[in-house]
Design a protein around this motif. Structure first.
Motif, PDB file in Angstrom:
ATOM      1  N   PHE A 215      31.398  49.119  23.883  1.00  0.00           N
ATOM      2  CA  PHE A 215      31.568  47.884  24.637  1.00  0.00           C
ATOM      3  C   PHE A 215      31.596  48.182  26.134  1.00  0.00           C
ATOM      4  O   PHE A 215      32.181  49.178  26.557  1.00  0.00           O
ATOM      5  N   THR A 216      30.947  47.302  26.905  1.00  0.00           N
ATOM      6  CA  THR A 216      31.195  47.345  28.347  1.00  0.00           C
ATOM      7  C   THR A 216      32.576  46.745  28.601  1.00  0.00           C
ATOM      8  O   THR A 216      33.082  45.953  27.805  1.00  0.00           O
ATOM      9  N   HIS A 217      33.201  47.146  29.714  1.00  0.00           N
ATOM     10  CA  HIS A 217      34.444  46.478  30.101  1.00  0.00           C
ATOM     11  C   HIS A 217      34.371  46.122  31.580  1.00  0.00           C
ATOM     12  O   HIS A 217      33.694  46.784  32.367  1.00  0.00           O
ATOM     13  N   GLU A 218      35.065  45.059  31.935  1.00  0.00           N
ATOM     14  CA  GLU A 218      35.041  44.530  33.300  1.00  0.00           C
ATOM     15  C   GLU A 218      36.334  43.772  33.561  1.00  0.00           C
ATOM     16  O   GLU A 218      37.019  43.342  32.622  1.00  0.00           O
ATOM     17  N   ILE A 219      36.692  43.615  34.831  1.00  0.00           N
ATOM     18  CA  ILE A 219      37.780  42.731  35.246  1.00  0.00           C
ATOM     19  C   ILE A 219      37.137  41.509  35.872  1.00  0.00           C
ATOM     20  O   ILE A 219      36.380  41.610  36.842  1.00  0.00           O
ATOM     21  N   LEU A 220      37.426  40.335  35.315  1.00  0.00           N
ATOM     22  CA  LEU A 220      36.735  39.123  35.727  1.00  0.00           C
ATOM     23  C   LEU A 220      37.174  38.665  37.121  1.00  0.00           C
ATOM     24  O   LEU A 220      38.355  38.728  37.467  1.00  0.00           O
ATOM     25  N   ALA A 221      36.198  38.200  37.893  1.00  0.00           N
ATOM     26  CA  ALA A 221      36.489  37.582  39.188  1.00  0.00           C
ATOM     27  C   ALA A 221      37.237  36.274  38.959  1.00  0.00           C
ATOM     28  O   ALA A 221      37.156  35.662  37.891  1.00  0.00           O
ATOM     29  N   ASN A 222      37.973  35.828  39.968  1.00  0.00           N
ATOM     30  CA  ASN A 222      38.840  34.664  39.798  1.00  0.00           C
ATOM     31  C   ASN A 222      38.091  33.411  39.359  1.00  0.00           C
ATOM     32  O   ASN A 222      38.636  32.583  38.618  1.00  0.00           O
ATOM     33  N   GLU A 223      36.840  33.252  39.784  1.00  0.00           N
ATOM     34  CA  GLU A 223      36.110  32.042  39.381  1.00  0.00           C
ATOM     35  C   GLU A 223      35.781  32.048  37.888  1.00  0.00           C
ATOM     36  O   GLU A 223      35.466  30.999  37.310  1.00  0.00           O
ATOM     37  N   HIS A 224      35.856  33.207  37.233  1.00  0.00           N
ATOM     38  CA  HIS A 224      35.584  33.300  35.800  1.00  0.00           C
ATOM     39  C   HIS A 224      36.816  33.714  34.997  1.00  0.00           C
ATOM     40  O   HIS A 224      36.752  33.824  33.774  1.00  0.00           O
ATOM     41  N   SER A 225      37.928  33.947  35.675  1.00  0.00           N
ATOM     42  CA  SER A 225      39.105  34.524  35.039  1.00  0.00           C
ATOM     43  C   SER A 225      39.901  33.446  34.294  1.00  0.00           C
ATOM     44  O   SER A 225      40.717  32.733  34.876  1.00  0.00           O
ATOM     45  N   LYS A 226      39.644  33.362  32.987  1.00  0.00           N
ATOM     46  CA  LYS A 226      40.348  32.410  32.136  1.00  0.00           C
ATOM     47  C   LYS A 226      40.757  33.109  30.848  1.00  0.00           C
ATOM     48  O   LYS A 226      40.090  34.031  30.386  1.00  0.00           O
ATOM     49  N   PHE A 227      41.863  32.619  30.266  1.00  0.00           N
ATOM     50  CA  PHE A 227      42.296  33.108  28.964  1.00  0.00           C
ATOM     51  C   PHE A 227      42.750  31.910  28.143  1.00  0.00           C
ATOM     52  O   PHE A 227      43.596  31.139  28.585  1.00  0.00           O
ATOM     53  N   LEU A 228      42.127  31.746  26.981  1.00  0.00           N
ATOM     54  CA  LEU A 228      42.387  30.583  26.122  1.00  0.00           C
ATOM     55  C   LEU A 228      42.185  29.285  26.896  1.00  0.00           C
ATOM     56  O   LEU A 228      42.914  28.302  26.715  1.00  0.00           O
ATOM     57  N   GLY A 229      41.185  29.296  27.783  1.00  0.00           N
ATOM     58  CA  GLY A 229      40.845  28.103  28.549  1.00  0.00           C
ATOM     59  C   GLY A 229      41.676  27.875  29.783  1.00  0.00           C
ATOM     60  O   GLY A 229      41.412  26.938  30.542  1.00  0.00           O
ATOM     61  N   ASN A 230      42.669  28.715  30.027  1.00  0.00           N
ATOM     62  CA  ASN A 230      43.560  28.543  31.173  1.00  0.00           C
ATOM     63  C   ASN A 230      43.220  29.545  32.275  1.00  0.00           C
ATOM     64  O   ASN A 230      43.010  30.731  31.997  1.00  0.00           O
ATOM     65  N   PRO A 231      43.140  29.094  33.528  1.00  0.00           N
ATOM     66  CA  PRO A 231      42.843  30.019  34.623  1.00  0.00           C
ATOM     67  C   PRO A 231      43.949  31.049  34.803  1.00  0.00           C
ATOM     68  O   PRO A 231      45.134  30.730  34.745  1.00  0.00           O
ATOM     69  N   ILE A 232      43.537  32.291  34.996  1.00  0.00           N
ATOM     70  CA  ILE A 232      44.465  33.389  35.291  1.00  0.00           C
ATOM     71  C   ILE A 232      44.117  33.904  36.678  1.00  0.00           C
ATOM     72  O   ILE A 232      43.077  34.538  36.868  1.00  0.00           O
ATOM     73  N   GLN A 233      44.950  33.610  37.639  1.00  0.00           N
ATOM     74  CA  GLN A 233      44.677  33.976  39.023  1.00  0.00           C
ATOM     75  C   GLN A 233      45.023  35.443  39.259  1.00  0.00           C
ATOM     76  O   GLN A 233      46.173  35.841  39.124  1.00  0.00           O
ATOM     77  N   LYS A 234      44.022  36.234  39.582  1.00  0.00           N
ATOM     78  CA  LYS A 234      44.249  37.637  39.902  1.00  0.00           C
ATOM     79  C   LYS A 234      44.504  37.777  41.395  1.00  0.00           C
ATOM     80  O   LYS A 234      43.722  37.319  42.222  1.00  0.00           O
ATOM     81  N   THR A 235      45.612  38.391  41.751  1.00  0.00           N
ATOM     82  CA  THR A 235      45.859  38.743  43.141  1.00  0.00           C
ATOM     83  C   THR A 235      45.517  40.231  43.290  1.00  0.00           C
ATOM     84  O   THR A 235      44.747  40.781  42.512  1.00  0.00           O
ATOM     85  N   ARG A 236      46.040  40.871  44.300  1.00  0.00           N
ATOM     86  CA  ARG A 236      45.815  42.309  44.423  1.00  0.00           C
ATOM     87  C   ARG A 236      46.318  43.007  43.157  1.00  0.00           C
ATOM     88  O   ARG A 236      47.416  42.729  42.673  1.00  0.00           O
TER      89      ARG A 236
END
Length: 246
Positions: A215-236
């Motif tokens: 599998f590839t792995h990645e950390i999603l950018a904030n515009e795509h960062s959702k879990f179970l349909g809910n936005p997850i805001q990544k800070t530093r």
């Protein structure tokens, strides 16, 4: 209000995870599966990709951060990584740690690795607007297990099934030009299966074997960062990453 709601969402998910652990059940509350997974592949993935919430305490997070911040704060964030896999980052490797933090890394070794870890620990500092693109870490430079502690922020990691056999053949070839630290096979979502994983602040992820290679792995950018349909805001976000030898 959005931030308060998001924090409560993560607290609810973590409470469910802790109840599952207390009941001796498999902790799948931090993983959202997409697409049609073959039964055997999903079983292997659940064994080989683990997230341990609250692996470290708030005080332990603070002592890790206090040790690395004086050096990290002197570095500038980069947006032109040499293999184009990461944008908005600064990084270093560290071999010597304060005794209390060395104890934390020993805990990682005991939980995630069957044996020794590489002596240099990778520290990856991702800016709030930084991203880690889909990639597979080359088998030339690290072994079958990668494990990381997440500091300062929650984030969403996505793992997408890729052509593992083709990747392995390319990575293990005798072509001297194939020296990239990270391979970047296409992470196609259409007609494919993948998983989104919530990485809570202070959690530990363990990626081995199937999850590591297939599998590839990645950390999603904030515009795509959702879990179970809910936005997850990544800070530093800072990752303390341990690997074993190839």
């Amino acid at each position: 209000m959005v931030i308060l709601y998001r924090s409560e969402l993560i607290r609810q998910i973590l409470r469910r995870c802790h109840r599952a652990v207390a009941a001796n059940k498999k902790n799948t509350g931090l993983t959202c599966f997409h697409g049609v997974w073959p039964t055997a592949e999903r079983k292997d993935f659940e064994q080989d990709m683990r997230i341990i919430p609250d692996f470290i305490s708030e005080e332990e997070e603070k002592q890790l951060h206090e040790e690395i911040e004086p050096y990290m704060s002197r570095l500038r964030y980069e947006f032109d990584h040499w293999d184009d896999a990461i944008h908005g980052f600064r990084e270093t490797e560290r071999k010597k740690w304060y005794p209390k933090n060395r104890e934390l890394l020993e805990r990682v070794r005991e939980v995630a690795f069957n044996g020794a870890i590489m002596p240099y620990v990778h520290i990856l500092d991702l800016a709030a607007d930084g991203v880690i693109k889909p990639h597979v870490d080359s088998i030339r430079y690290c072994g079958n297990t990668i494990s990381g502690i997440s500091l300062l922020s929650d984030s969403v990691m996505r793992l997408v099934r890729t052509d593992a056999q083709k990747y392995k053949q390319n990575s293990s070839s005798d072509n001297t030009e194939d020296t990239a630290y990270r391979q970047q096979p296409a992470a196609l979502l259409e007609n494919n299966f993948y998983a989104d994983l919530l990485l809570p602040r202070r959690s530990l992820y363990i990626m081995r074997h199937t999850a590591r290679y297939n599998f590839t792995h990645e950390i999603l950018a904030n515009e795509h960062s959702k879990f179970l349909g809910n936005p997850i805001q990544k800070t530093r976000r800072i990752s303390i990453i341990c690997r074993n030898e190839p």
